[in-house]
Design a protein around this motif. Structure first.
Motif, PDB file in Angstrom:
ATOM      1  N   LEU A  16       3.879   3.075   2.792  1.00 30.17           N
ATOM      2  CA  LEU A  16       5.262   3.491   2.532  1.00 30.17           C
ATOM      3  C   LEU A  16       5.511   4.917   3.011  1.00 30.17           C
ATOM      4  O   LEU A  16       6.658   5.270   3.347  1.00 30.17           O
ATOM      5  CB  LEU A  16       5.556   3.385   1.033  1.00 30.17           C
ATOM      6  CG  LEU A  16       5.534   1.975   0.430  1.00 30.17           C
ATOM      7  CD1 LEU A  16       5.703   2.056  -1.077  1.00 30.17           C
ATOM      8  CD2 LEU A  16       6.630   1.123   1.051  1.00 30.17           C
ATOM      9  N   GLN A  17       4.470   5.739   3.045  1.00 30.83           N
ATOM     10  CA  GLN A  17       4.622   7.134   3.479  1.00 30.83           C
ATOM     11  C   GLN A  17       4.517   7.283   5.000  1.00 30.83           C
ATOM     12  O   GLN A  17       4.785   8.360   5.531  1.00 30.83           O
ATOM     13  CB  GLN A  17       3.553   7.997   2.804  1.00 30.83           C
ATOM     14  CG  GLN A  17       3.597   7.969   1.283  1.00 30.83           C
ATOM     15  CD  GLN A  17       4.930   8.456   0.731  1.00 30.83           C
ATOM     16  OE1 GLN A  17       5.513   9.410   1.252  1.00 30.83           O
ATOM     17  NE2 GLN A  17       5.421   7.800  -0.318  1.00 30.83           N
ATOM     18  N   ASN A  18       4.130   6.233   5.681  1.00 34.15           N
ATOM     19  CA  ASN A  18       3.968   6.295   7.135  1.00 34.15           C
ATOM     20  C   ASN A  18       5.336   6.305   7.807  1.00 34.15           C
ATOM     21  O   ASN A  18       6.105   5.354   7.659  1.00 34.15           O
ATOM     22  CB  ASN A  18       3.148   5.094   7.613  1.00 34.15           C
ATOM     23  CG  ASN A  18       2.770   5.198   9.085  1.00 34.15           C
ATOM     24  OD1 ASN A  18       3.392   5.935   9.851  1.00 34.15           O
ATOM     25  ND2 ASN A  18       1.757   4.445   9.477  1.00 34.15           N
ATOM     26  N   PRO A  19       5.665   7.345   8.569  1.00 34.35           N
ATOM     27  CA  PRO A  19       6.999   7.411   9.207  1.00 34.35           C
ATOM     28  C   PRO A  19       7.194   6.354  10.276  1.00 34.35           C
ATOM     29  O   PRO A  19       8.337   6.049  10.652  1.00 34.35           O
ATOM     30  CB  PRO A  19       7.038   8.822   9.807  1.00 34.35           C
ATOM     31  CG  PRO A  19       5.599   9.197   9.979  1.00 34.35           C
ATOM     32  CD  PRO A  19       4.868   8.552   8.856  1.00 34.35           C
ATOM     33  N   ARG A  77       9.947  -1.771   7.777  1.00 32.25           N
ATOM     34  CA  ARG A  77      10.141  -2.603   6.597  1.00 32.25           C
ATOM     35  C   ARG A  77      11.079  -3.764   6.938  1.00 32.25           C
ATOM     36  O   ARG A  77      12.097  -3.589   7.597  1.00 32.25           O
ATOM     37  CB  ARG A  77      10.738  -1.776   5.455  1.00 32.25           C
ATOM     38  CG  ARG A  77      10.796  -2.552   4.137  1.00 32.25           C
ATOM     39  CD  ARG A  77      11.182  -1.681   2.959  1.00 32.25           C
ATOM     40  NE  ARG A  77      12.615  -1.419   2.909  1.00 32.25           N
ATOM     41  CZ  ARG A  77      13.187  -0.265   3.206  1.00 32.25           C
ATOM     42  NH1 ARG A  77      12.433   0.758   3.606  1.00 32.25           N
ATOM     43  NH2 ARG A  77      14.489  -0.107   3.118  1.00 32.25           N
ATOM     44  N   ASP A 123       0.846  -1.192   0.000  1.00 30.38           N
ATOM     45  CA  ASP A 123       0.000   0.000   0.000  1.00 30.38           C
ATOM     46  C   ASP A 123       0.886   1.249   0.000  1.00 30.38           C
ATOM     47  O   ASP A 123       1.720   1.430   0.891  1.00 30.38           O
ATOM     48  CB  ASP A 123      -0.897  -0.004   1.231  1.00 30.38           C
ATOM     49  CG  ASP A 123      -1.903   1.147   1.231  1.00 30.38           C
ATOM     50  OD1 ASP A 123      -1.800   2.019   0.351  1.00 30.38           O
ATOM     51  OD2 ASP A 123      -2.772   1.163   2.120  1.00 30.38           O
ATOM     52  N   PRO A 124       0.741   2.147  -1.003  1.00 30.77           N
ATOM     53  CA  PRO A 124       1.563   3.373  -1.039  1.00 30.77           C
ATOM     54  C   PRO A 124       1.440   4.203   0.236  1.00 30.77           C
ATOM     55  O   PRO A 124       2.412   4.833   0.669  1.00 30.77           O
ATOM     56  CB  PRO A 124       1.020   4.125  -2.251  1.00 30.77           C
ATOM     57  CG  PRO A 124       0.420   3.072  -3.124  1.00 30.77           C
ATOM     58  CD  PRO A 124      -0.139   2.051  -2.183  1.00 30.77           C
ATOM     59  N   ALA A 125       0.255   4.224   0.858  1.00 29.15           N
ATOM     60  CA  ALA A 125       0.076   4.991   2.091  1.00 29.15           C
ATOM     61  C   ALA A 125       0.957   4.442   3.206  1.00 29.15           C
ATOM     62  O   ALA A 125       1.477   5.197   4.041  1.00 29.15           O
ATOM     63  CB  ALA A 125      -1.388   4.966   2.518  1.00 29.15           C
ATOM     64  N   THR A 140       7.829  -1.131  -3.313  1.00 26.67           N
ATOM     65  CA  THR A 140       6.384  -1.216  -3.537  1.00 26.67           C
ATOM     66  C   THR A 140       5.917  -2.631  -3.874  1.00 26.67           C
ATOM     67  O   THR A 140       4.723  -2.881  -3.944  1.00 26.67           O
ATOM     68  CB  THR A 140       5.972  -0.285  -4.685  1.00 26.67           C
ATOM     69  OG1 THR A 140       6.564  -0.745  -5.918  1.00 26.67           O
ATOM     70  CG2 THR A 140       6.431   1.146  -4.421  1.00 26.67           C
TER      71      THR A 140
END
Length: 385
Positions: free
Chosen positions: A227-230, A234, A223-225, A260
């Motif tokens: 990946l943006q979560n600080p 991972r 989910d791209p969202a 991704t």
């Protein structure tokens, strides 16, 4: 006390097998002079004096007792030498409820862990865990085939062994693997080698099959969202040479540098099989590698095993101080350094007949260790904040 009957043992057993079930006394007295025989806690105990070196007594008499369904060993009891014969049975007695319950629990724990690899949320919606069944099938398949390799070969050599015990643990993969327990003594080096090598070789076949299937299944999208979560974490897996070779051979990507996209979780299940294969082939104690090397090299195995913990500690130190990896990343080798030190201190399994191994098995052992090296990865897991 029971009197000795030169044609066998005439005393009756108060429930269970009788003294008559043991081998004839004249066969025992070729190397051990018996002056008393009695039953103690379900065992037949022969008190007497060795007529040769104690190690030869066991080597000569163990096959005789084995023919009658006993596992025999020479002990010191009450200051006297005693051959202790305990009934053995090769096979399954009754329904193995413990094995079944642990297996079902491991199915649940791997489904739960696998759902995260599929980018699902089993906490918000527990019903989605069933979508992770391919991951569970892959990981339990490779682990189960590995352990059944040991089990089948144990039955072939008439060594009593349990069915696999799966270990459910809430980890990244939902399990700590599977084990079988071996009872009694190894008859010879051939049995020790065959039982030790059958697991890794059978498991590797299942691992390769799972890898090829997984490489051809659709990858998982992130989910791209997320990946943006600080606060997102991972997980990066190290790929062993065997996985790299299979991916290249079938021209399939591993998405190493694409945050991704990830490989299908079935590949993760196969990755577990490779890691388990390498760890089990570490040549110490009663790990698979310890069995194989003991059969190949005899007592030299203990010298080699003594070096292994230091090598693992050195690997951890190099990765931490030179390559700059975190403690969490290198901790696996620190843990296995201590674990192999403990296993090495307990020593390997010692076969009753300790003759040299044949050339064919020696060559197969060399190939098995070579395949194990193809499953080695210096950095199995990296957790990136």
């Amino acid at each position: 006390m029971d009197d000795v009957d030169r044609s066998g043992f005439g005393a009756a057993n108060r429930g269970g097998r009788s003294l008559e079930d043991g081998p004839p006394i004249d066969r025992i007295e070729t190397v051990f002079a018996v002056y008393e025989a009695r039953q103690e806690d379900g065992q037949i105990v022969y008190y007497g004096d060795p007529l040769t070196h104690p190690e030869r007594v066991v080597r000569e008499l163990w096959p005789i007792f084995r023919e009658r369904g006993y596992d025999a060993d020479l002990e010191r009891r009450h200051g006297e030498y005693a051959i202790v014969a305990e009934p053995t049975s090769v096979g399954i007695d009754g329904i193995p409820w413990t094995n079944i319950v642990l297996f079902l629990l491991t199915v649940g724990s791997t489904l739960f862990a696998g759902s995260f690899w599929y980018q699902l949320d089993p906490i918000a919606d527990p019903g989605v865990i069933w979508q992770a069944w391919p991951f569970t099938a892959a990981i339990l398949g490779v682990l189960g085939v590995h352990e059944m390799g040991h089990y089948v070969m144990s039955r072939y050599h008439q060594v009593d062994a349990s069915l696999p015990y799966f270990i459910p643990v809430p980890t990244l993969i939902g399990t700590m693997g599977a084990v079988i327990t071996l009872k009694g003594r190894m008859p010879d080096r051939k049995a020790l080698f065959d039982i030790g090598a059958a697991g890794p070789l059978a498991g590797l076949v299942a691992t390769v099959v799972a890898t090829v299937i997984g490489l051809h299944l659709p990858p998982v999208s992130v989910d791209p969202a997320l990946l943006q979560n600080p606060d997102a974490v991972r997980i990066e897996l190290g790929y062993p040479p065997l996985l790299e070779l299979l991916a290249a051979g079938f021209d399939q990507p591993l998405y190493r540098n694409d945050p991704t996209t990830g490989v299908n979780p079935v590949v993760i299940g196969a990755w577990v099989g490779m890691l388990v294969t390498f760890l089990n082939l570490i040549p110490v104690g009663q790990l698979d590698g310890g069995h194989i090397l003991r059969a190949m090299a005899g007592e030299l195995q203990e010298t080699i095993a003594a070096i292994v913990p230091g090598a693992l500690f050195a690997l951890a130190a190099y990765l931490y101080y030179v390559d700059g990896y975190s403690v969490n990343t290198v901790l696996i080798w620190v843990i296995w350094g201590f674990l192999t030190a403990l296993l090495a201190s307990k020593g390997p399994a010692t076969p009753v007949r300790d003759e040299s191994l044949g050339r064919g098995r020696f060559l197969l052992g060399t190939v098995t260790f070579g395949l194990g090296l193809l499953c080695f990865m210096p950095i199995p897991v990296v957790i990136v904040g």
